[in-house]
Scaffold this active site. Structure first.
Site: not given
Ligand code: UT7
Length: 335
Positions: A254, A115, A284
């Site tokens: 980005h 990225c 993204n």
């Molecule tokens: O360009 C490359 C660089 N990439 C990035 O910069 C991405 C950086 N990371 C992020 O943007 C975020 O971490 C994500 C968008 C990927 C995830 O968001 P988050 O607020 O960090 O969520 P999390 O991974 O901590 O997950 C929270 C909850 C989990 O459930 P439990 O364990 O709390 O029950 C996940 O299983 O949300 C759940 N979850 C979802 N629920 C509904 C994860 N993805 C989804 C989804 N829909 N798509």
């Protein structure tokens, strides 16, 4: 060699026709429009057609770019494609792009730093021009991430989209390039990687069964890293350019997550109207996200000659970088 300046003389973008909405994703993933919107700011993303490769998107963007300035592809000295979804492991996608545009024989190479690709590419291309090696370079950020995303993993499938953004960089008297700050930390590649398909792990049946040929990401860790690096790289680029935050007219980051952009912008004291965000439309698109965002901002007439822009990116590597840039009139606008 003569020291000269560089400017962006034209900018364009292209996204594939197929639009995948958050609602569409709920048809096969346990997710919701509400979750995706509130956690990422994304509403739609474009996905390439089965036969559409990264070079196809790059060429479409480059054609639009060159048409704007009536520039013959052979008047460009060098073609650079920033991508982590190249058509092939080799040859470089840029070689295919240059030839298909009709510029066979010209220098062409890829930059693979995920990225951060456009930021690194802008630094390299600007340096080639400022040092007098070349007078005209086409730099394209182009990706087909839909081809390497695990469509069954809700943690990543919702995030990535396809597209291409291109800039025509030209030698000129005044210098748009004010500074760059680039960095990397490869000590933990597993945080964000495609494990198989390189020299460490073949794409054999076991790799495919484990989805090792697709994107893996430790989302929360990347999130924290991203906010920190957006802030520190922007700060260092400004320092090197002897500018302060208040000198910045636009931050073009980005587009990985609206929450990342908002958190960094808040810390940097940048009001929303100075921060370019089109993540709702494209998701993204890795190396393509910054030039697409720039292209849309220019189309919308937001950016004027003299404006100071900070481009800032981060991603796999881990890698990051920021470039401070003073905008000049496009070739189509004259002086
Ligand atoms: O360009 C490359 C660089 N990439 C990035 O910069 C991405 C950086 N990371 C992020 O943007 C975020 O971490 C994500 C968008 C990927 C995830 O968001 P988050 O607020 O960090 O969520 P999390 O991974 O901590 O997950 C929270 C909850 C989990 O459930 P439990 O364990 O709390 O029950 C996940 O299983 O949300 C759940 N979850 C979802 N629920 C509904 C994860 N993805 C989804 C989804 N829909 N798509």
């Amino acid at each position: 060699m003569n020291q000269t300046g560089v400017k962006i003389a034209a900018v364009a973008h292209y996204a594939p026709a197929r639009i995948v909405t958050n609602e569409d994703l709920t048809r096969w993933l346990d997710t919701s429009d509400e979750w995706i919107t509130s956690r990422t700011g994304m509403k739609r993303r474009h996905w390439a057609a089965p036969g559409q490769a990264t070079s196809d998107l790059a060429i479409a963007a480059a054609r639009r770019l060159l048409e704007q300035t009536n520039c013959d592809p052979n008047e460009v000295d060098c073609y650079i494609v920033a991508t982590c979804t190249a058509d092939y492991p080799f040859p470089a996608t840029a070689c295919i792009v240059a030839s298909k545009l009709g510029a066979k024989g010209k220098a062409a190479f890829d930059i693979e730093i995920a990225c951060s690709g456009f930021i690194y590419g802008l630094t390299v291309a600007s340096s080639l021009i400022r040092s007098g090696v070349y007078r005209r370079i086409v730099l394209i950020g182009a990706e087909t991430l839909s081809k390497i995303v695990n469509k069954g993993d809700r943690g990543t499938a919702i995030l990535f989209g396809d597209g291409a953004g291109a800039v025509l960089l030209e030698a000129t008297q005044e210098d748009s390039f004010l500074s760059a700050d680039l960095g990397s930390d490869g000590s933990r590649p597993e945080i964000l990687l495609v494990e198989a398909g390189g020299s460490r792990r073949a794409t054999d049946a076991a790799a495919i069964a484990a989805n090792a040929h697709l994107i893996h990401m430790a989302g929360r860790e990347v999130f924290k890293f991203a906010v920190n690096k957006m802030i520190s790289a922007t700060g260092r680029a400004l320092e090197k350019a002897h500018l302060t935050k208040s000198d910045v007219d636009f931050l073009i980051p980005h587009q990985a997550n609206k929450r990342i952009i908002d958190a960094a912008a808040k810390y940097l004291g940048m009001p929303p109207e100075k921060v370019v965000c089109n993540i709702h439309e494209y998701g993204n698109t890795s190396a393509a996200s910054i030039p697409i965002a720039l292209s849309e901002s220019v189309e919308q007439g937001r950016i004027a000659p003299g404006n100071v822009i900070v481009f800032v990116g981060f991603g796999g590597g881990l890698s990051w970088g920021a470039v401070a840039w003073r905008w000049q009139a496009l070739a189509s606008e004259g002086r």
